[in-house]
Design a protein around this motif. Structure first.
Motif, PDB file in Angstrom:
ATOM      1  N   GLY A  29       0.803  -1.215   0.000  1.00 45.88           N
ATOM      2  CA  GLY A  29       0.000   0.000   0.000  1.00 45.88           C
ATOM      3  C   GLY A  29       0.838   1.267   0.000  1.00 45.88           C
ATOM      4  O   GLY A  29       0.402   2.311   0.471  1.00 45.88           O
ATOM      5  N   TYR A  30       2.040   1.183  -0.550  1.00 45.51           N
ATOM      6  CA  TYR A  30       2.942   2.333  -0.613  1.00 45.51           C
ATOM      7  C   TYR A  30       3.129   2.768  -2.062  1.00 45.51           C
ATOM      8  O   TYR A  30       2.968   1.971  -2.982  1.00 45.51           O
ATOM      9  N   THR A  31       3.506   4.029  -2.244  1.00 51.51           N
ATOM     10  CA  THR A  31       3.814   4.528  -3.578  1.00 51.51           C
ATOM     11  C   THR A  31       5.276   4.948  -3.700  1.00 51.51           C
ATOM     12  O   THR A  31       5.820   4.974  -4.796  1.00 51.51           O
ATOM     13  N   LYS A  32       5.915   5.285  -2.607  1.00 48.03           N
ATOM     14  CA  LYS A  32       7.312   5.740  -2.613  1.00 48.03           C
ATOM     15  C   LYS A  32       8.252   4.546  -2.585  1.00 48.03           C
ATOM     16  O   LYS A  32       8.287   3.794  -1.614  1.00 48.03           O
ATOM     17  N   ALA A  33       8.998   4.374  -3.647  1.00 49.63           N
ATOM     18  CA  ALA A  33       9.943   3.259  -3.756  1.00 49.63           C
ATOM     19  C   ALA A  33      11.311   3.674  -3.212  1.00 49.63           C
ATOM     20  O   ALA A  33      11.675   4.851  -3.257  1.00 49.63           O
ATOM     21  N   PRO A  34      12.079   2.703  -2.731  1.00 43.94           N
ATOM     22  CA  PRO A  34      13.462   3.022  -2.365  1.00 43.94           C
ATOM     23  C   PRO A  34      14.276   3.280  -3.630  1.00 43.94           C
ATOM     24  O   PRO A  34      13.901   2.838  -4.720  1.00 43.94           O
ATOM     25  N   TYR A  35      15.364   4.005  -3.489  1.00 43.25           N
ATOM     26  CA  TYR A  35      16.273   4.189  -4.616  1.00 43.25           C
ATOM     27  C   TYR A  35      16.913   2.842  -4.943  1.00 43.25           C
ATOM     28  O   TYR A  35      16.992   1.963  -4.096  1.00 43.25           O
ATOM     29  N   ILE A  36      17.388   2.697  -6.174  1.00 43.08           N
ATOM     30  CA  ILE A  36      18.054   1.465  -6.605  1.00 43.08           C
ATOM     31  C   ILE A  36      19.435   1.854  -7.132  1.00 43.08           C
ATOM     32  O   ILE A  36      19.539   2.717  -8.022  1.00 43.08           O
ATOM     33  N   PHE A  37      20.480   1.223  -6.577  1.00 40.42           N
ATOM     34  CA  PHE A  37      21.850   1.519  -6.992  1.00 40.42           C
ATOM     35  C   PHE A  37      22.630   0.238  -7.219  1.00 40.42           C
ATOM     36  O   PHE A  37      22.487  -0.721  -6.458  1.00 40.42           O
ATOM     37  N   GLU A  38      23.494   0.269  -8.214  1.00 41.41           N
ATOM     38  CA  GLU A  38      24.408  -0.852  -8.431  1.00 41.41           C
ATOM     39  C   GLU A  38      25.669  -0.606  -7.617  1.00 41.41           C
ATOM     40  O   GLU A  38      26.116   0.532  -7.481  1.00 41.41           O
ATOM     41  N   THR A  39      26.221  -1.672  -7.089  1.00 41.02           N
ATOM     42  CA  THR A  39      27.448  -1.588  -6.316  1.00 41.02           C
ATOM     43  C   THR A  39      28.214  -2.887  -6.482  1.00 41.02           C
ATOM     44  O   THR A  39      27.782  -3.783  -7.205  1.00 41.02           O
ATOM     45  N   SER A  40      29.328  -2.992  -5.803  1.00 42.01           N
ATOM     46  CA  SER A  40      30.094  -4.233  -5.765  1.00 42.01           C
ATOM     47  C   SER A  40      30.312  -4.566  -4.294  1.00 42.01           C
ATOM     48  O   SER A  40      30.958  -3.797  -3.574  1.00 42.01           O
ATOM     49  N   PHE A  41      29.722  -5.677  -3.844  1.00 37.38           N
ATOM     50  CA  PHE A  41      29.860  -6.076  -2.443  1.00 37.38           C
ATOM     51  C   PHE A  41      31.136  -6.882  -2.252  1.00 37.38           C
ATOM     52  O   PHE A  41      31.487  -7.712  -3.095  1.00 37.38           O
ATOM     53  N   ASP A  42      31.802  -6.669  -1.116  1.00 37.72           N
ATOM     54  CA  ASP A  42      33.004  -7.450  -0.816  1.00 37.72           C
ATOM     55  C   ASP A  42      32.703  -8.604   0.153  1.00 37.72           C
ATOM     56  O   ASP A  42      33.589  -9.202   0.721  1.00 37.72           O
ATOM     57  N   ASN A  43      31.420  -8.905   0.319  1.00 37.58           N
ATOM     58  CA  ASN A  43      31.007 -10.039   1.147  1.00 37.58           C
ATOM     59  C   ASN A  43      30.118 -10.953   0.298  1.00 37.58           C
ATOM     60  O   ASN A  43      30.136 -10.858  -0.915  1.00 37.58           O
TER      61      ASN A  43
END
Length: 192
Positions: A29-43
């Motif tokens: 029931g939400y309209t505001k989405a989180p931002y989406i970012f590409e990254t490189s995880f070291d785990n």
């Protein structure tokens, strides 16, 4: 299943992420989405939800290259199922965060309090801090229910301990009721 394209193309990958986010937002029931970012995880992480310090700054980070490497032996359908499952899991963390911060939450106050306290349930076996955390239990349960409803399929052989799957089943019954289709004959082997 036949072996598919060895790589889930980036455009398709991002579309699956966005479509799953939109669907989860609708469910929540939400309209505001989180931002989406590409990254490189070291785990070992493939994707992670990060709570924003300021209102409206929460984000989901993903590691496209690692996802391709980890699931390179899977066919196209399996990669999409796994990606959808991971996104649904992270979106449930987004929902938890929003409910904890909400002035008028939709969720049961007892459950929200468990999330706030990051209650840890004793779990025999390795990785108790992860598998015992009630937020992770909730996110994993939601992701399994979500993929079962959308794909009529559950992920198997994901390394989740047997006693944790039983705990997920009990938690899902508490949230969704014991008549939910995921508790039917088709999936009974997974949760027993």
């Amino acid at each position: 299943m036949k072996r598919g394209n060895p790589e889930l193309r980036k455009r398709q990958f991002i579309n699956v992420i966005k479509n799953t986010i939109d669907d989860c937002l609708y469910i929540f029931g939400y309209t505001k989405a989180p931002y989406i970012f590409e990254t490189s995880f070291d785990n070992n992480a493939l994707m992670s939800f990060v709570e924003g310090k300021m209102r409206g700054t929460s984000a989901i980070y993903y590691d496209y290259q690692k996802f391709q490497k980890v699931f390179s032996d899977c066919d196209d359908d399996d990669r999409i199922l796994r990606l959808t499952h991971i996104v649904a899991h992270e979106m449930r963390h987004y929902y938890q965060f929003r409910q904890i911060k909400a002035t008028k939450p939709r969720e049961n106050p007892r459950i929200i309090q468990e999330w706030k306290n990051e209650k840890v349930i004793r779990n025999r076996g390795k990785d108790n801090e992860y598998y015992g955390n009630v937020r992770e239990l909730d996110a994993n349960t939601f992701a399994y229910i979500y993929t079962a409803e959308r794909f009529d399929s559950l992920l198997c052989n994901t390394g989740i301990p047997q006693n944790y799957r039983v705990r997920m089943k009990n938690y899902a019954k508490r949230l969704y009721g014991s008549s939910h289709p995921v508790f039917g004959v088709k999936f009974s082997e997974y949760f027993s």
